[in-house]
Design a protein around this motif. Structure first.
Motif, PDB file in Angstrom:
ATOM      1  N   SER A  92     142.743  11.689  86.456  1.00 55.30           N
ATOM      2  CA  SER A  92     144.073  11.613  87.053  1.00 55.30           C
ATOM      3  C   SER A  92     144.078  12.105  88.495  1.00 55.30           C
ATOM      4  CB  SER A  92     145.077  12.420  86.229  1.00 55.30           C
ATOM      5  OG  SER A  92     144.784  13.810  86.277  1.00 55.30           O
ATOM      6  N   VAL A  93     143.070  12.902  88.881  1.00 56.38           N
ATOM      7  CA  VAL A  93     142.987  13.370  90.265  1.00 56.38           C
ATOM      8  C   VAL A  93     141.808  12.714  90.990  1.00 56.38           C
ATOM      9  CG1 VAL A  93     144.180  15.532  89.832  1.00 56.38           C
ATOM     10  CG2 VAL A  93     141.698  15.444  89.570  1.00 56.38           C
ATOM     11  N   ARG A  94     141.355  11.595  90.453  1.00 58.55           N
ATOM     12  CA  ARG A  94     140.329  10.750  91.071  1.00 58.55           C
ATOM     13  C   ARG A  94     138.991  11.462  91.251  1.00 58.55           C
ATOM     14  NH1 ARG A  94     144.903   8.898  94.340  1.00 58.55           N
ATOM     15  NH2 ARG A  94     144.189   9.974  96.201  1.00 58.55           N
ATOM     16  N   ARG A  95     138.668  12.353  90.321  1.00 59.96           N
ATOM     17  CA  ARG A  95     137.390  13.050  90.399  1.00 59.96           C
ATOM     18  C   ARG A  95     136.438  12.636  89.287  1.00 59.96           C
ATOM     19  NH1 ARG A  95     135.167  14.351  94.540  1.00 59.96           N
ATOM     20  NH2 ARG A  95     134.002  16.027  93.515  1.00 59.96           N
ATOM     21  N   ASP A  96     136.760  11.557  88.581  1.00 63.04           N
ATOM     22  CA  ASP A  96     135.813  10.921  87.675  1.00 63.04           C
ATOM     23  C   ASP A  96     136.322   9.525  87.376  1.00 63.04           C
ATOM     24  OD1 ASP A  96     133.480  10.674  86.311  1.00 63.04           O
ATOM     25  OD2 ASP A  96     134.053  11.882  84.588  1.00 63.04           O
ATOM     26  N   ASN A  97     135.389   8.647  87.033  1.00 64.04           N
ATOM     27  CA  ASN A  97     135.732   7.256  86.780  1.00 64.04           C
ATOM     28  C   ASN A  97     136.319   7.055  85.400  1.00 64.04           C
ATOM     29  OD1 ASN A  97     134.786   6.206  89.245  1.00 64.04           O
ATOM     30  ND2 ASN A  97     132.686   6.200  88.484  1.00 64.04           N
ATOM     31  N   PRO A  99     136.127   4.048  82.389  1.00 61.02           N
ATOM     32  CA  PRO A  99     134.978   3.191  82.054  1.00 61.02           C
ATOM     33  C   PRO A  99     134.793   2.081  83.073  1.00 61.02           C
ATOM     34  CG  PRO A  99     136.190   3.693  80.087  1.00 61.02           C
ATOM     35  CD  PRO A  99     136.999   4.240  81.234  1.00 61.02           C
ATOM     36  N   ARG A 100     133.555   1.694  83.285  1.00 62.70           N
ATOM     37  CA  ARG A 100     133.221   0.693  84.297  1.00 62.70           C
ATOM     38  C   ARG A 100     133.896  -0.651  83.988  1.00 62.70           C
ATOM     39  NH1 ARG A 100     128.615   2.906  82.518  1.00 62.70           N
ATOM     40  NH2 ARG A 100     128.072   0.960  81.466  1.00 62.70           N
ATOM     41  N   GLU A 101     133.932  -1.518  84.977  1.00 62.32           N
ATOM     42  CA  GLU A 101     134.571  -2.820  84.805  1.00 62.32           C
ATOM     43  C   GLU A 101     133.984  -3.592  83.628  1.00 62.32           C
ATOM     44  OE1 GLU A 101     137.146  -3.821  86.194  1.00 62.32           O
ATOM     45  OE2 GLU A 101     137.386  -2.643  88.017  1.00 62.32           O
ATOM     46  N   ASP A 102     132.682  -3.427  83.404  1.00 61.32           N
ATOM     47  CA  ASP A 102     132.064  -4.159  82.300  1.00 61.32           C
ATOM     48  C   ASP A 102     132.441  -3.571  80.936  1.00 61.32           C
ATOM     49  OD1 ASP A 102     128.688  -2.759  82.677  1.00 61.32           O
ATOM     50  OD2 ASP A 102     130.608  -1.828  82.280  1.00 61.32           O
ATOM     51  N   MET A 103     133.247  -2.486  80.956  1.00 55.46           N
ATOM     52  CA  MET A 103     133.746  -1.922  79.713  1.00 55.46           C
ATOM     53  C   MET A 103     135.109  -2.501  79.360  1.00 55.46           C
ATOM     54  SD  MET A 103     131.583   0.350  78.570  1.00 55.46           S
ATOM     55  CE  MET A 103     132.642   1.315  77.502  1.00 55.46           C
ATOM     56  N   GLY A 104     135.668  -3.355  80.212  1.00 57.03           N
ATOM     57  CA  GLY A 104     136.984  -3.896  79.943  1.00 57.03           C
ATOM     58  C   GLY A 104     137.910  -3.660  81.112  1.00 57.03           C
ATOM     59  N   GLU A 105     139.213  -3.590  80.837  1.00 53.99           N
ATOM     60  CA  GLU A 105     140.199  -3.546  81.908  1.00 53.99           C
ATOM     61  C   GLU A 105     140.303  -2.192  82.597  1.00 53.99           C
ATOM     62  OE1 GLU A 105     144.386  -3.472  80.700  1.00 53.99           O
ATOM     63  OE2 GLU A 105     143.667  -3.679  78.650  1.00 53.99           O
ATOM     64  N   TYR A 106     139.718  -1.132  82.025  1.00 53.50           N
ATOM     65  CA  TYR A 106     139.877   0.191  82.610  1.00 53.50           C
ATOM     66  C   TYR A 106     138.767   0.469  83.606  1.00 53.50           C
ATOM     67  CZ  TYR A 106     143.245   0.395  78.959  1.00 53.50           C
ATOM     68  OH  TYR A 106     144.287   0.088  78.150  1.00 53.50           O
ATOM     69  N   GLU A 529     142.171   4.858  68.715  1.00 56.57           N
ATOM     70  CA  GLU A 529     141.790   3.996  69.846  1.00 56.57           C
ATOM     71  C   GLU A 529     143.018   3.655  70.679  1.00 56.57           C
ATOM     72  OE1 GLU A 529     139.208  -0.040  70.684  1.00 56.57           O
ATOM     73  OE2 GLU A 529     140.537   0.003  68.939  1.00 56.57           O
ATOM     74  N   ALA A 530     144.126   3.332  70.005  1.00 52.43           N
ATOM     75  CA  ALA A 530     145.362   3.024  70.718  1.00 52.43           C
ATOM     76  C   ALA A 530     145.831   4.235  71.527  1.00 52.43           C
ATOM     77  CB  ALA A 530     146.441   2.582  69.730  1.00 52.43           C
ATOM     78  N   ALA A 531     145.668   5.427  70.962  1.00 57.70           N
ATOM     79  CA  ALA A 531     146.051   6.644  71.688  1.00 57.70           C
ATOM     80  C   ALA A 531     145.150   6.857  72.890  1.00 57.70           C
ATOM     81  CB  ALA A 531     145.992   7.849  70.747  1.00 57.70           C
ATOM     82  N   TRP A 532     143.840   6.616  72.722  1.00 60.44           N
ATOM     83  CA  TRP A 532     142.915   6.768  73.853  1.00 60.44           C
ATOM     84  C   TRP A 532     143.319   5.837  74.992  1.00 60.44           C
ATOM     85  CZ3 TRP A 532     139.775   4.162  77.123  1.00 60.44           C
ATOM     86  CH2 TRP A 532     138.851   4.914  77.851  1.00 60.44           C
ATOM     87  N   ILE A 533     143.619   4.561  74.667  1.00 63.21           N
ATOM     88  CA  ILE A 533     144.001   3.581  75.693  1.00 63.21           C
ATOM     89  C   ILE A 533     145.313   3.978  76.359  1.00 63.21           C
ATOM     90  CG2 ILE A 533     144.733   1.191  76.042  1.00 63.21           C
ATOM     91  CD1 ILE A 533     142.732   0.402  73.824  1.00 63.21           C
ATOM     92  N   HIS A 535     146.623   6.947  76.777  1.00 61.38           N
ATOM     93  CA  HIS A 535     146.456   8.080  77.690  1.00 61.38           C
ATOM     94  C   HIS A 535     145.593   7.701  78.895  1.00 61.38           C
ATOM     95  CE1 HIS A 535     148.667  10.453  74.934  1.00 61.38           C
ATOM     96  NE2 HIS A 535     147.755  10.413  73.980  1.00 61.38           N
ATOM     97  N   ALA A 536     144.663   6.773  78.707  1.00 57.25           N
ATOM     98  CA  ALA A 536     143.893   6.276  79.851  1.00 57.25           C
ATOM     99  C   ALA A 536     144.815   5.601  80.862  1.00 57.25           C
ATOM    100  CB  ALA A 536     142.812   5.301  79.379  1.00 57.25           C
ATOM    101  N   GLU A 537     145.778   4.846  80.366  1.00 58.75           N
ATOM    102  CA  GLU A 537     146.729   4.182  81.261  1.00 58.75           C
ATOM    103  C   GLU A 537     147.592   5.199  82.004  1.00 58.75           C
ATOM    104  OE1 GLU A 537     148.661   1.687  78.433  1.00 58.75           O
ATOM    105  OE2 GLU A 537     147.274   0.016  78.726  1.00 58.75           O
ATOM    106  N   GLU A 538     147.985   6.274  81.311  1.00 62.20           N
ATOM    107  CA  GLU A 538     148.782   7.313  81.954  1.00 62.20           C
ATOM    108  C   GLU A 538     147.994   8.007  83.064  1.00 62.20           C
ATOM    109  OE1 GLU A 538     151.267   8.455  77.861  1.00 62.20           O
ATOM    110  OE2 GLU A 538     149.618   9.724  78.582  1.00 62.20           O
TER     111      GLU A 538
END
Length: 567
Positions: A92-97, A99-106, A529-533, A535-538
């Motif tokens: 959230s503070v841009r200090r880690d990626n 998942p890479r593009e090849d992991m999907g939309e995130y 999995e839905a919860a992980w996604i 929170h990733a979006e948040e």
């Protein structure tokens, strides 16, 4: 009129003096803070967590304080430091990626929206900025590995050092932003000692000049991060200790850990197939280091006599590094004690990630003819010994399995914690550090920074846990690094290795993640999995908040560049 004026001035002066003394008195009542971070130290590497390594100072802190058994980091150096100093998940503070593009939309989510070179949003200030208005003076000594510069982020003094080349020499270290002369490998310099030296220097100055103000000391050692290098007298203590091999050491540590009550689970199996994707191949390792190097966590009995001797010698160096770090922590504690401040100093000790299976060679390379652990060697402990350091957990640094993201956490504060030598099983995460400190010292975040709203902190204060175990509940703890990902909800943990399918574990009975329940509970997998996604979006939305809307992909011109650092 003159008499009235003089009387008024005296009264005002007296009032101002009284107010100043009141502020001093209030500041002095606040606890000091010593935050100690080890680098790549395994969950079981301290004696009080089951190790055979001598760590008397950490053991004393644990005996007079608390040990947490289910505390989490982010599985990597720079992302953990972002959590520690900002209170936010690193993504959230841009200090880690993400998942890479090849992991999907995130994907990365925009320019610099992740990774160790990411630049924090303006609203993500570091902890010393919040402590300063409360009267604290803040000091940093050692590793940095976060964007910006210490003195621009609230620290009053900073000793910054790199260990890219050697623990015995450095050409890249600064004090308060000013370059220091190079230190050569002549026996006068060892990184762990020098980091403690500067911490003690700043504490002595604090005692002399600012005795009425509380301090925050951020003590960030490199040890025992690779290259494994230690002082000969420390290596000698462990010379023959590891000849029994990593399988035997894992069994011994597990037995001690169970007796201590630190864990109650089976020992995970070695994983001979899994190593960091950036590691040198075993063939290249043997070419550059020697035929006795081992690149995978294979059974000890499968090694040759020469391999066993070489591997045992490597672990003696790792143990010596942890041992020396403990001795230097002892010197810092002695200084705080000499200041009469030990009872009212909150001390937290933890590691930024699990032990490392990394085997790479940087800087000046490796000289196979040099004494093992000396300045001209460049070695890592490798997956076998990393498995032992992370006993009883699976995998290593950079993975989100327990071996990668679990850390010992020792909390010591005689003036504020009545419990002595107790364990805490309450799950917690580095995001809880800032809320906990705020709770203890009366700090809080501003509503806005640079005109931008400051998001609520995701963590929770662990102060109630200091008094009673199990009193703080997290709805979830979220993890993601290098494509590895996980989420913990209650005792359930959903975790995946890169592109591999999700695995599901019940940590209440299986902390070592040996019984994958994903096929038995498919609905639980879908739910988590839905919860992980979600929170990733948040987190991604937070990371995108103040990015420039242009096609160049460049940050705003007034952004501070990331500080040069290494993992």
């Amino acid at each position: 009129m003159n008499r009235i004026l003089i009387f008024s001035l005296v009264l005002i002066s007296f009032s101002l003096g009284w107010a100043a003394e009141a502020i001093k008195s209030d500041a002095a009542a606040k606890p000091n803070i010593l935050f100690i971070v080890a680098d790549d130290m395994g969950f079981s590497d301290a004696g009080c967590y089951g190790s055979e390594i001598q760590t008397p100072n950490l053991d004393r802190l644990a005996a007079d304080g608390l040990r947490f058994t289910q505390f989490y980091n982010t599985a990597r150096c720079w992302s953990s430091r972002a959590c520690i100093l900002t209170g936010y998940y690193a993504q959230s503070v841009r200090r880690d990626n993400f998942p890479r593009e090849d992991m999907g939309e995130y994907g990365q989510g925009g320019p610099n929206a992740g990774g160790e070179k990411g630049v924090r949003p303006r609203w993500a200030e570091l902890l010393p900025m919040y402590l300063k208005p409360l009267g604290y003076r803040s000091y940093h000594s050692g590793k940095w590995h976060i964007d910006g510069k210490p003195l621009e982020n609230g620290f009053d003094h900073s000793y910054f050092s790199m260990n890219t080349k050697s623990y015995f020499e450095t050409t890249d270290h600064t004090e308060d932003g000013v370059a220091l002369p190079p230190e050569k490998a002549d026996g006068s310099y060892y990184s762990t000692i020098r980091i403690a030296d500067y911490a003690i220097k700043y504490l002595k100055e604090h005692a002399a000049k600012y005795p009425h103000q509380p301090f925050f000391e951020y003590l960030a050692f490199h040890s025992p991060h690779f290259p494994i290098q230690a002082m000969p007298e420390d290596i000698a203590i462990y010379k023959d200790r590891y000849k029994s091999g990593w399988d035997a050491i894992r069994e011994e540590r597990l037995e001690r850990m169970k007796k201590l009550g630190v864990v109650n689970c089976d020992l995970s199996k070695l994983d001979p197939a899994t190593v960091p994707h950036w590691n040198l191949s075993e063939e290249v390792l043997r070419q550059k280091i020697g035929t006795n190097e081992v690149g995978h966590a294979v059974p000890w009995d499968s090694l040759t006599t020469g391999e066993k001797e070489f591997q045992a010698a490597k672990m003696s160096v790792h143990a010596a590094m942890v041992h020396r770090m403990d001795l230097e922590i002892g010197r810092v504690l002695d200084q705080i004690k000499a200041m009469g401040a030990l009872d009212n100093t909150i001390i937290l000790f933890l590691s930024d990630n699990g032990a490392s299976a990394e085997q790479i060679i940087r800087a000046g390379g490796h000289d196979p003819s040099a004494p093992l652990g000396s300045a001209k060697t460049y070695l890592g402990i490798g997956p076998g010994w990393a498995s032992a350091a992370n006993t009883p957990f699976r995998l290593y640094k950079s993975w989100e399995h327990e071996g990668g993201n679990c850390t010992p956490l020792i909390v010591h504060w005689p003036a504020g914690i009545q419990a002595r030598g107790e364990l805490r099983t309450n799950p917690g995460h580095l995001i809880d550090v800032v809320p906990t400190i705020f709770d203890l010292v009366g700090g809080k975040q501003p509503e806005t920074v640079a005109g931008m709203p400051v998001p609520p902190l995701p963590g929770k204060s662990l102060v109630p846990v200091f008094a009673k175990d199990g009193t703080v509940k997290h709805d979830y703890l979220w993890f993601c690094h290098d494509g590895n990902r996980a989420i913990r909800m209650g005792d359930w943990k959903l975790v995946a290795d890169h592109k591999q399918p999700w695995e599901l574990y019940d940590l209440s009975v299986d902390r070592s993640e040996t019984k994958n329940l994903a096929s038995a509970y498919p609905e639980k997998v879908k739910e988590m999995e839905a919860a992980w996604i979600k929170h990733a979006e948040e987190l991604k939305a937070l990371a995108m908040q103040d990015l420039p809307q242009n096609s160049s992909g460049k940050e705003n011109a007034d952004k501070k560049p990331a500080a040069k650092s290494v993992d």
